[in-house]
Write an enzyme that holds these catalytic residues in place. Sequence first.
Site, mmCIF file in Angstrom:
data_model
loop_
_atom_site.group_PDB
_atom_site.id
_atom_site.type_symbol
_atom_site.label_atom_id
_atom_site.label_comp_id
_atom_site.label_asym_id
_atom_site.label_seq_id
_atom_site.Cartn_x
_atom_site.Cartn_y
_atom_site.Cartn_z
ATOM 1 N N LYS A 102 28.402 -5.000 -79.081
ATOM 2 C CA LYS A 102 28.780 -4.887 -80.492
ATOM 3 C C LYS A 102 27.926 -3.848 -81.214
ATOM 4 C CE LYS A 102 31.595 -6.977 -82.100
ATOM 5 N NZ LYS A 102 33.070 -6.818 -82.141
ATOM 6 N N ILE A 151 40.667 -13.781 -85.045
ATOM 7 C CA ILE A 151 40.427 -13.138 -86.337
ATOM 8 C C ILE A 151 41.618 -12.267 -86.719
ATOM 9 C CG2 ILE A 151 39.011 -11.440 -87.564
ATOM 10 C CD1 ILE A 151 36.596 -12.432 -85.972
#
Length: 337
Positions: free
Chosen positions: A160, A14
Amino acid sequence: MAGTVLLTGSSGFIAKQVALKLLNAGYAVRGTLRRMDRADEVRAALAPYLTETAGTLGFVQADLEDDTGWAEAMQGVTALVHTASPFPIAQPKDPATVIRPAVEGTERVLKAAAAAGVTRVVLTSSTVAVLNEAKPDTLQDEADWCDVHLPTTTPYAKSKTLAERAAWEIAKARGLRLTTINPGLVLGPPLDENYGSSLALIERFLKGKDPMLPPMGLPVVDVRDVAEMHLRALQRPETEGRRYLAASGSMAFVDMGRTLKAAYPTRRIPAREAPKAVFRILALFDPDIRSILPKLGHLERVSNVRAVGEMEMEFIAPKAALLAAADWLVRHGKVWS
């Protein structure tokens, strides 16, 4: 020049796409690397796609698990884009090996930013920090949070969720102007051959490793859209203090298999869905399969209404993102029949 952005984990799948968007928008990008010998790799990946007016690219060495270098990295920076986080191919035996560096790394980086007076922050989170397994088959949005106390929550989902929670707490306490981008399963084409475990699922499909597929599905997004959302978050002050789900729609695994089989009919790509009972038996012997049992029979769905409305995103369709990833892998010889 639009300013200088510190981009953490700049060698990631990413992050490289984010760097490209930022550079072509005129930002100077300072990428962090755990090993400086990867700087040439990142430069080579970006070079073919840079415009004549692109900003400058530089690198600094810094590790999420070490304080060294972060204060220096923040000097002269106008914004922080924090993408770096562990992404395991398989669920670890010790959850702390994923959770600790994700949470402590986020705390370390954001506190260093605050100490240096860098108040604008964009954080790459995940849909797993949003999806609550106690609400299966419901359309979930930015108001939802993963329940880390459920026994079925994976170490990755916990990492996360806890990292994003920590980021919001630090932002509130230290006056940071935080935006989070929460991508689903990130597909689409990588910029080079160093894309880590991000496309492991598609490689597995194309290699025909499984005779049948689990009855489940995930939100999907193209990596190019994820990068665009990071750029738009920086460019739009109205995104500060908000979460944004990055997903163009959801796909069941069997639909992924059938889409790939139609595109590559000579490959042994699975295109049938297995009964849940089969995976319950396999889970007795395989802890990775055991971790997906709560997801069997469910199509996870999230709303992209906020991203479309407030960021004016026009997402690449899930099938297009899937086929773009597969096409890249096949053309670059990453999968064999």
